[in-house]
Design a protein around this motif. Structure first.
Motif, PDB file in Angstrom:
ATOM      1  N   GLY A 169       0.829  -1.194   0.000  1.00  0.00           N
ATOM      2  CA  GLY A 169       0.000   0.000   0.000  1.00  0.00           C
ATOM      3  C   GLY A 169       0.865   1.246   0.000  1.00  0.00           C
ATOM      4  N   LEU A 170       0.621   2.139  -0.931  1.00  0.00           N
ATOM      5  CA  LEU A 170       1.362   3.393  -1.037  1.00  0.00           C
ATOM      6  C   LEU A 170       0.472   4.521  -0.531  1.00  0.00           C
ATOM      7  N   LEU A 171       0.851   5.113   0.572  1.00  0.00           N
ATOM      8  CA  LEU A 171       0.095   6.223   1.150  1.00  0.00           C
ATOM      9  C   LEU A 171       0.729   7.520   0.655  1.00  0.00           C
ATOM     10  N   ALA A 172       0.097   8.142  -0.315  1.00  0.00           N
ATOM     11  CA  ALA A 172       0.690   9.259  -1.041  1.00  0.00           C
ATOM     12  C   ALA A 172       0.128  10.600  -0.592  1.00  0.00           C
ATOM     13  N   TRP A 173       0.969  11.611  -0.638  1.00  0.00           N
ATOM     14  CA  TRP A 173       0.513  12.979  -0.408  1.00  0.00           C
ATOM     15  C   TRP A 173       0.121  13.604  -1.737  1.00  0.00           C
ATOM     16  N   TRP A 174       0.945  13.401  -2.766  1.00  0.00           N
ATOM     17  CA  TRP A 174       0.619  13.851  -4.115  1.00  0.00           C
ATOM     18  C   TRP A 174      -0.366  12.871  -4.742  1.00  0.00           C
ATOM     19  N   PRO A 175      -1.105  13.281  -5.780  1.00  0.00           N
ATOM     20  CA  PRO A 175      -2.099  12.392  -6.393  1.00  0.00           C
ATOM     21  C   PRO A 175      -1.486  11.092  -6.903  1.00  0.00           C
ATOM     22  N   CYS A 176      -2.224  10.004  -6.777  1.00  0.00           N
ATOM     23  CA  CYS A 176      -1.737   8.698  -7.218  1.00  0.00           C
ATOM     24  C   CYS A 176      -1.522   8.638  -8.726  1.00  0.00           C
ATOM     25  N   GLY A 177      -2.227   9.477  -9.474  1.00  0.00           N
ATOM     26  CA  GLY A 177      -2.103   9.435 -10.922  1.00  0.00           C
ATOM     27  C   GLY A 177      -0.858  10.082 -11.465  1.00  0.00           C
ATOM     28  N   MET A 178      -0.006  10.633 -10.596  1.00  0.00           N
ATOM     29  CA  MET A 178       1.217  11.275 -11.063  1.00  0.00           C
ATOM     30  C   MET A 178       2.166  10.236 -11.650  1.00  0.00           C
TER      31      MET A 178
ATOM     32  N   SER B   1      -4.352   8.415  -1.950  1.00  0.00           N
ATOM     33  CA  SER B   1      -3.735   9.736  -1.909  1.00  0.00           C
ATOM     34  C   SER B   1      -4.527  10.712  -1.048  1.00  0.00           C
ATOM     35  N   ALA B   2      -3.800  11.624  -0.428  1.00  0.00           N
ATOM     36  CA  ALA B   2      -4.414  12.725   0.313  1.00  0.00           C
ATOM     37  C   ALA B   2      -4.687  13.917  -0.588  1.00  0.00           C
ATOM     38  N   SER B   3      -4.310  13.823  -1.873  1.00  0.00           N
ATOM     39  CA  SER B   3      -4.535  14.901  -2.848  1.00  0.00           C
ATOM     40  C   SER B   3      -4.014  16.241  -2.347  1.00  0.00           C
ATOM     41  N   LYS B   4      -2.808  16.220  -1.799  1.00  0.00           N
ATOM     42  CA  LYS B   4      -2.105  17.418  -1.318  1.00  0.00           C
ATOM     43  C   LYS B   4      -2.790  18.074  -0.122  1.00  0.00           C
ATOM     44  N   GLN B   5      -3.531  17.287   0.652  1.00  0.00           N
ATOM     45  CA  GLN B   5      -4.204  17.806   1.843  1.00  0.00           C
ATOM     46  C   GLN B   5      -3.853  16.907   3.026  1.00  0.00           C
ATOM     47  N   ASP B   6      -3.101  17.431   3.996  1.00  0.00           N
ATOM     48  CA  ASP B   6      -2.738  16.629   5.163  1.00  0.00           C
ATOM     49  C   ASP B   6      -3.966  16.058   5.868  1.00  0.00           C
ATOM     50  N   SER B   7      -5.058  16.804   5.854  1.00  0.00           N
ATOM     51  CA  SER B   7      -6.268  16.380   6.555  1.00  0.00           C
ATOM     52  C   SER B   7      -6.891  15.130   5.948  1.00  0.00           C
ATOM     53  N   ARG B   8      -6.503  14.793   4.738  1.00  0.00           N
ATOM     54  CA  ARG B   8      -7.067  13.615   4.068  1.00  0.00           C
ATOM     55  C   ARG B   8      -6.196  12.375   4.210  1.00  0.00           C
ATOM     56  N   LEU B   9      -5.075  12.496   4.866  1.00  0.00           N
ATOM     57  CA  LEU B   9      -4.171  11.351   5.010  1.00  0.00           C
ATOM     58  C   LEU B   9      -4.796  10.232   5.838  1.00  0.00           C
TER      59      LEU B   9
ATOM     60  N   PRO C 161       3.889  13.185   8.395  1.00  0.00           N
ATOM     61  CA  PRO C 161       2.435  13.285   8.528  1.00  0.00           C
ATOM     62  C   PRO C 161       1.714  12.025   8.042  1.00  0.00           C
ATOM     63  N   ALA C 162       2.201  11.463   6.925  1.00  0.00           N
ATOM     64  CA  ALA C 162       1.600  10.225   6.424  1.00  0.00           C
ATOM     65  C   ALA C 162       1.882   9.066   7.368  1.00  0.00           C
ATOM     66  N   ALA C 163       3.061   9.056   7.967  1.00  0.00           N
ATOM     67  CA  ALA C 163       3.399   7.997   8.925  1.00  0.00           C
ATOM     68  C   ALA C 163       2.477   8.041  10.132  1.00  0.00           C
ATOM     69  N   HIS C 164       2.188   9.240  10.637  1.00  0.00           N
ATOM     70  CA  HIS C 164       1.255   9.383  11.758  1.00  0.00           C
ATOM     71  C   HIS C 164      -0.131   8.881  11.373  1.00  0.00           C
ATOM     72  N   ALA C 165      -0.569   9.191  10.149  1.00  0.00           N
ATOM     73  CA  ALA C 165      -1.880   8.741   9.698  1.00  0.00           C
ATOM     74  C   ALA C 165      -1.930   7.219   9.610  1.00  0.00           C
TER      75      ALA C 165
ATOM     76  N   ASP D  77       8.161  20.806   4.978  1.00  0.00           N
ATOM     77  CA  ASP D  77       6.711  20.628   4.865  1.00  0.00           C
ATOM     78  C   ASP D  77       6.397  20.274   3.422  1.00  0.00           C
ATOM     79  N   LEU D  78       5.469  19.338   3.194  1.00  0.00           N
ATOM     80  CA  LEU D  78       5.149  18.899   1.841  1.00  0.00           C
ATOM     81  C   LEU D  78       4.420  19.970   1.034  1.00  0.00           C
ATOM     82  N   MET D  79       3.526  20.727   1.681  1.00  0.00           N
ATOM     83  CA  MET D  79       2.824  21.781   0.953  1.00  0.00           C
ATOM     84  C   MET D  79       3.808  22.829   0.454  1.00  0.00           C
TER      85      MET D  79
END
Length: 427
Positions: free
Chosen positions: A131-140, A172-180, A201-205, A326-328
């Motif tokens: 499982g890949l937990l991405a911050w950027w969109p998976c379609g990249m 993917s969180a689609s560049k939103q930490d709140s969606r992780l 942040p993704a590790a915490h999620a 920071d990723l953003m």
């Protein structure tokens, strides 16, 4: 409705352009077949095929189903055959042109099929699912070195993994930490055998979503202080990986900035309050007090706040600026570089890509090397080692990057001492 490439070459050519002979060889390597014209995807979900003219004409990976339909007019199912024109070396067919790197990365992307090419890969029940937990969109296009999981995918390839041995799921969180958190829960519910992330942040999620599934990650802060591990040597839980944190980094970056700009008295700081639980602001304030430098700390929650933040730093008398991890903010590196030139503020950043995008300086560990190293952890876990038994590693080498073109644009003549320390100089 089925989409037949031979029947409707007009649509295909409008989306992908011309074919080069070497692509036949790429398809042979990527699919394990001897004839690229024999490759066929029978009734594959639209979400596994992404048509995009840049940086690849065809990229096999997860995309929005609606996006794929809008771009090609497809239904929910797809019957895709490599056109005979490709076999003849004609101008009609599929074009895949990497933007920056060798074709090797494209082969990796196809061979590791990110995520799984569902109809092409007949996986068994025993095939490990990553499982890949991405911050950027998976379609990249993750085939490139600079993408979120590009070097991790190369690391798996270097360890000898092939198409038939692994499958992938990306959320993917689609560049939103709140969606992780939601993305992590989706991976856990599938389930997957191991979760890979590229940020704390993704590790915490991921950690919040499971205490059973192994997690392999890059950690920007202190994993012990953050409660992610009992110790670096023996994490003991379900998380391990690489951390590039050291309390001395903030002071080192400020010192280098002060050496590059003699007489520096006030430094602007860009920070994302969404990751205030990380120690970067605290470390920067302590370092500034020790070095006798005043700070103009600017909290930036979203890209639209950058312009005002630069104006405030300049109004506060800042002579240079520091960008905190920071990723953003990393995603806005080009915008930050442009604003730095506009406001005449030399930038010290935490990743070398900032310098490549036009910022003055960066001091960091090699992020690509850390991404590549994650493959080692995944390999060990898939072979039976518990993540809590794998020590969390720390890089031993940090590099200084400088951009001389930016220095000229800012009217700065960097001291020879700084240039001699630089590991990478962009001219």
């Amino acid at each position: 409705m089925l989409f037949d490439v031979d029947r409707d070459a007009t649509i295909l050519c409008s989306l992908t352009g011309k074919v080069r002979d070497e692509h036949k060889e790429l398809f042979r390597h990527a699919t394990g077949g001897s004839n690229p014209c024999a490759l066929r995807y029978q009734s594959a979900p639209v979400s596994t095929i992404l048509w995009s003219p840049e940086p690849f004409g065809l990229f096999v990976g997860r995309s929005s189903g609606e996006r794929a339909r809008r771009s090609a007019g497809l239904s929910n199912q797809l019957d895709f055959t490599i056109p005979s024109a490709m076999c003849r070396g004609s101008a009609r067919g599929v074009r895949m042109k990497p933007k920056r790197r060798h074709y090797f990365y494209l082969v990796v992307a196809l061979a590791m099929n990110f995520p799984v090419i569902a109809a092409a890969q007949q996986t068994s029940a025993k095939t490990p699912r990553i499982g890949l937990l991405a911050w950027w969109p998976c379609g990249m296009p993750y085939a490139s070195e600079t993408s979120e999981f590009g070097m991790f995918m190369q690391g798996l390839h270097d360890l000898g993994y092939t198409l038939q041995e692994l499958s992938f799921e990306c959320r993917s969180a689609s560049k939103q930490d709140s969606r992780l958190a939601a993305a992590a829960r989706d991976l856990v519910q599938l389930p997957v055998d191991v979760i890979v992330t590229s940020s704390q942040p993704a590790a915490h999620a991921a950690k919040g979503a499971t205490d059973a599934i192994p997690i392999v990650t890059i950690i920007s802060g202190d994993p012990v202080a953050a409660g992610l591990a009992s110790s670096l040597a023996k994490p003991q839980g379900n998380l391990t990986g690489v951390t590039y944190y050291a309390t001395e980094l903030a002071a080192k970056r400020l010192q280098l900035l002060m050496e590059a700009i003699p007489g520096l008295a006030t430094v602007g700081v860009l920070a994302n309050p969404g990751v205030s639980y990380l120690p970067f602001e605290r470390d920067t304030k302590q370092a500034a007090r020790h070095l006798g430098v005043a700070l103009s700390l600017q909290q930036v929650s979203e890209p639209g706040e950058l312009d005002a933040a630069f104006s405030r730093m300049k109004a506060d008398g800042a002579q240079a600026a520091l960008v905190l991890p920071d990723l953003m903010l990393a995603d806005q590196s080009k915008r930050i570089a442009a604003l730095a030139i506009e406001h005449h503020l030399p930038i010290m950043a935490w990743g070398s890509w900032y310098v490549a995008d036009g910022c003055l300086m960066a001091y960091s560990a090699d992020y690509g090397v850390m991404q590549h190293r994650l493959a080692y952890y995944v390999d060990r876990i898939l072979k039976g080692t518990k993540p809590g038994e794998l020590p969390i590693e720390q890089p031993t080498k940090f590099d200084l990057s400088v951009n001389l073109k930016t220095a000229d644009a800012l009217g700065i003549e960097l001291p020879q001492t700084v240039l001699l320390m630089a590991d990478e100089v962009i001219e």
